[in-house]
Design a protein around this motif. Structure first.
Motif, PDB file in Angstrom:
ATOM      1  N   LEU A 193       0.847  -1.190   0.000  1.00  0.00           N
ATOM      2  CA  LEU A 193       0.000   0.000   0.000  1.00  0.00           C
ATOM      3  C   LEU A 193       0.878   1.234   0.000  1.00  0.00           C
ATOM      4  O   LEU A 193       1.712   1.422   0.895  1.00  0.00           O
ATOM      5  CB  LEU A 193      -0.915   0.025   1.225  1.00  0.00           C
ATOM      6  N   ALA A 194       0.671   2.091  -1.001  1.00  0.00           N
ATOM      7  CA  ALA A 194       1.352   3.391  -1.068  1.00  0.00           C
ATOM      8  C   ALA A 194       0.320   4.488  -0.842  1.00  0.00           C
ATOM      9  O   ALA A 194      -0.773   4.448  -1.419  1.00  0.00           O
ATOM     10  CB  ALA A 194       2.032   3.577  -2.420  1.00  0.00           C
ATOM     11  N   VAL A 195       0.663   5.466  -0.016  1.00  0.00           N
ATOM     12  CA  VAL A 195      -0.239   6.568   0.309  1.00  0.00           C
ATOM     13  C   VAL A 195       0.428   7.889  -0.040  1.00  0.00           C
ATOM     14  O   VAL A 195       1.543   8.172   0.413  1.00  0.00           O
ATOM     15  CB  VAL A 195      -0.623   6.553   1.806  1.00  0.00           C
ATOM     16  N   ASP A 196      -0.258   8.679  -0.852  1.00  0.00           N
ATOM     17  CA  ASP A 196       0.177  10.046  -1.132  1.00  0.00           C
ATOM     18  C   ASP A 196      -0.245  10.899   0.058  1.00  0.00           C
ATOM     19  O   ASP A 196      -1.438  11.108   0.294  1.00  0.00           O
ATOM     20  CB  ASP A 196      -0.478  10.533  -2.424  1.00  0.00           C
ATOM     21  N   ASN A 197       0.726  11.428   0.796  1.00  0.00           N
ATOM     22  CA  ASN A 197       0.472  12.167   2.031  1.00  0.00           C
ATOM     23  C   ASN A 197       0.650  13.670   1.842  1.00  0.00           C
ATOM     24  O   ASN A 197       0.935  14.399   2.784  1.00  0.00           O
ATOM     25  CB  ASN A 197       1.407  11.667   3.141  1.00  0.00           C
ATOM     26  N   CYS A 198       0.478  14.119   0.602  1.00  0.00           N
ATOM     27  CA  CYS A 198       0.764  15.521   0.264  1.00  0.00           C
ATOM     28  C   CYS A 198      -0.099  16.493   1.053  1.00  0.00           C
ATOM     29  O   CYS A 198       0.394  17.500   1.552  1.00  0.00           O
ATOM     30  CB  CYS A 198       0.553  15.708  -1.236  1.00  0.00           C
ATOM     31  N   PHE A 199      -1.413  16.219   1.172  1.00  0.00           N
ATOM     32  CA  PHE A 199      -2.322  17.173   1.808  1.00  0.00           C
ATOM     33  C   PHE A 199      -2.085  17.310   3.300  1.00  0.00           C
ATOM     34  O   PHE A 199      -2.231  18.401   3.848  1.00  0.00           O
ATOM     35  CB  PHE A 199      -3.779  16.741   1.564  1.00  0.00           C
ATOM     36  N   CYS A 200      -1.737  16.219   3.970  1.00  0.00           N
ATOM     37  CA  CYS A 200      -1.606  16.259   5.430  1.00  0.00           C
ATOM     38  C   CYS A 200      -0.171  16.488   5.889  1.00  0.00           C
ATOM     39  O   CYS A 200       0.053  17.187   6.884  1.00  0.00           O
ATOM     40  CB  CYS A 200      -2.124  14.957   6.044  1.00  0.00           C
ATOM     41  N   THR A 201       0.780  15.868   5.192  1.00  0.00           N
ATOM     42  CA  THR A 201       2.183  15.838   5.609  1.00  0.00           C
ATOM     43  C   THR A 201       2.305  15.086   6.934  1.00  0.00           C
ATOM     44  O   THR A 201       1.302  14.884   7.633  1.00  0.00           O
ATOM     45  CB  THR A 201       2.802  17.243   5.763  1.00  0.00           C
ATOM     46  N   PRO A 202       3.511  14.707   7.325  1.00  0.00           N
ATOM     47  CA  PRO A 202       3.664  14.008   8.606  1.00  0.00           C
ATOM     48  C   PRO A 202       3.319  14.849   9.823  1.00  0.00           C
ATOM     49  O   PRO A 202       3.192  14.317  10.927  1.00  0.00           O
ATOM     50  CB  PRO A 202       5.141  13.601   8.602  1.00  0.00           C
ATOM     51  N   ALA A 203       3.144  16.155   9.642  1.00  0.00           N
ATOM     52  CA  ALA A 203       2.732  16.997  10.765  1.00  0.00           C
ATOM     53  C   ALA A 203       1.331  16.629  11.238  1.00  0.00           C
ATOM     54  O   ALA A 203       1.008  16.811  12.423  1.00  0.00           O
ATOM     55  CB  ALA A 203       2.781  18.465  10.373  1.00  0.00           C
ATOM     56  N   LEU A 204       0.499  16.115  10.322  1.00  0.00           N
ATOM     57  CA  LEU A 204      -0.872  15.752  10.682  1.00  0.00           C
ATOM     58  C   LEU A 204      -1.135  14.258  10.597  1.00  0.00           C
ATOM     59  O   LEU A 204      -2.017  13.754  11.289  1.00  0.00           O
ATOM     60  CB  LEU A 204      -1.869  16.483   9.765  1.00  0.00           C
ATOM     61  N   GLN A 205      -0.413  13.551   9.751  1.00  0.00           N
ATOM     62  CA  GLN A 205      -0.744  12.150   9.482  1.00  0.00           C
ATOM     63  C   GLN A 205       0.506  11.356   9.133  1.00  0.00           C
ATOM     64  O   GLN A 205       1.301  11.786   8.301  1.00  0.00           O
ATOM     65  CB  GLN A 205      -1.735  12.101   8.306  1.00  0.00           C
TER      66      GLN A 205
END
Length: 428
Positions: A193-205
């Motif tokens: 599973l690959a997740v694009d985390n662009c909207f949240c960034t690791p600061a949120l998710q």
């Protein structure tokens, strides 16, 4: 061949094992050089010297970890990679020239002809095009499914499925997928599973904590935070990142320049405080938009009205993020805008209303980027998703009346007044 345990490694900064994300964002990287610089150094060089031929041979054979050639090893780029991996909680990260090149690298490194991918309908338009049109030419199969219907993901899995790909929240509808549920489906099928985390960034998710195997970033967005450079990255296990992905990077050359790496590295230092402030602005704007007579529907995970509100709050550290999308009510009166062939009158009226609302803004920047400290506004159906067919757009829920606002750091009352200028004068 030298094993990873005995290979000579580059040094790491000495940081507390329990350092929190805000500390890692300003401290993780490489030790300072002999000059003792406090700000991270920028290494603008294409290649690196070696003390002798034998050492050069060992380094090129990967028997010794060292900087060899900036297409795949550079100190500044490595500092960005180490810092981002630390923030995401992964073993490693690999930097690329853009967000789309990060997805390209991921697909090139992991897939071959005959493999199958399950992907959300709601991902970025260029991601759909890359999978369907480009990798389709080379025999990679793809099935697009609903972002939020877990059963569709489960039913789409085939014996040759190698990858599930999701973007959460999605662009621009801010649909939220259940990362843990998708991870379980992928792993039961022997896939990743690959997740694009662009909207949240690791600061949120942090998708890795929810079972994801790989995390994709467009560093162009919130990681930089000021719209200055293009950048991308893939985060994951050391085996994948420094195995098939590094092999694809060395051969393909979709490398991040040291200068761009340095800019995004410095952007990471303020990531947490920017995301908190911009998300707070976005929530207030979304609440205000829900009360406007010219607005039909508001899409924002922080609103209780959002279909995946509870899931978003659980996955996203109780925060909705900084992107708000909404649809206008259709314009009345004569139709004065044109559109792609095949658009009916109802769609043109929606397009006309959206264009009017956008064109009346004076503070918001009309551009399809996001993640800037400046508030950016765009019409997804004619920009970020403009190359898709109307059928594809509607399948993703993107109508001609949709407007996306990437909320920045301006005063919230000024942003409301800017949008009100158009919304209050809609002929609806």
């Amino acid at each position: 061949m030298t094993s990873p345990d005995t290979k000579k490694k580059l040094p790491r900064k000495e940081l507390p094992a329990d350092a929190r994300i805000e500390t890692l964002a300003v401290r993780e990287g490489l030790p300072a050089t002999q000059w003792g610089e406090n700000s991270e150094a920028l290494f603008l060089t294409s290649s690196f010297n070696h003390p002798d031929a034998a050492t050069a041979a060992a380094r090129f054979a990967n028997e010794e970890e060292a900087f060899v050639y900036s297409r795949f090893t550079n100190p500044t780029t490595m500092m960005f990679e180490r810092r981002l991996a630390a923030l995401e909680g992964t073993e490693a990260a690999i930097a690329t020239a853009s967000g789309m090149s990060a997805i390209l690298l991921l697909l090139m490194g992991l897939l071959k002809s005959g493999d199958h991918v399950v992907c959300s309908h709601s991902v970025f338009g260029s991601t759909i095009s890359l999978l369907q049109n480009q990798f389709g030419k080379f025999g990679v199969q793809v099935t697009f499914v609903s972002q939020t219907d877990v059963q569709q993901w489960r039913d789409a899995v085939q014996p040759n499925t190698k990858l599930l790909f999701a973007e959460t929240p999605s662009n621009p509808l801010t649909e939220v997928c259940d990362i843990r549920a998708l991870a379980d489906i992928a792993h039961a099928a022997g896939a990743l599973l690959a997740v694009d985390n662009c909207f949240c960034t690791p600061a949120l998710q942090q998708p890795i904590k929810l079972g994801a195997d790989l995390i994709v970033h467009s560093g162009t967005k919130y990681l930089d935070g000021q719209g200055r450079v293009l950048a991308g990255a893939v985060c994951g296990t050391d085996a994948i990142v420094n195995g098939p992905l590094m092999a694809a990077l060395r051969g393909g050359g979709m490398s991040l320049s040291p200068f761009n790496a340095w800019v995004v590295l410095k952007g990471l230092e303020t990531l947490s405080i920017r995301m908190a402030a911009q998300s707070a602005n976005a929530l207030q704007l979304a609440q205000w938009l829900e009360q406007q007579p010219g607005v039909d529907t508001v899409y924002y995970p922080g609103l209780p009205s959002h279909p995946q509100h509870a899931l978003a709050m659980a996955q996203q550290n109780g925060c909705g993020g900084a992107v708000v999308s909404f649809t206008t009510k259709p314009a009345t009166g004569p139709v004065t805008v044109s559109g792609p062939a095949g658009l009916d009158e109802a769609s043109l009226r929606l397009r006309q209303a959206a264009f009017h609302a956008i064109d009346q803004t004076r503070l918001c920047s009309i551009t399809s980027n996001l993640g800037d400290t400046k508030t950016l506004i765009t019409h997804p159906a004619s920009t970020s998703h403009g190359r898709l067919s109307e059928t594809q757009r509607l399948a993703a829920g993107i109508t001609q009346g949709m407007i996306r606002v990437a909320v920045g750091l301006e005063h919230i009352d000024d942003l409301k007044a800017d949008l009100a200028r158009g919304l209050d004068t809609l002929n609806v």
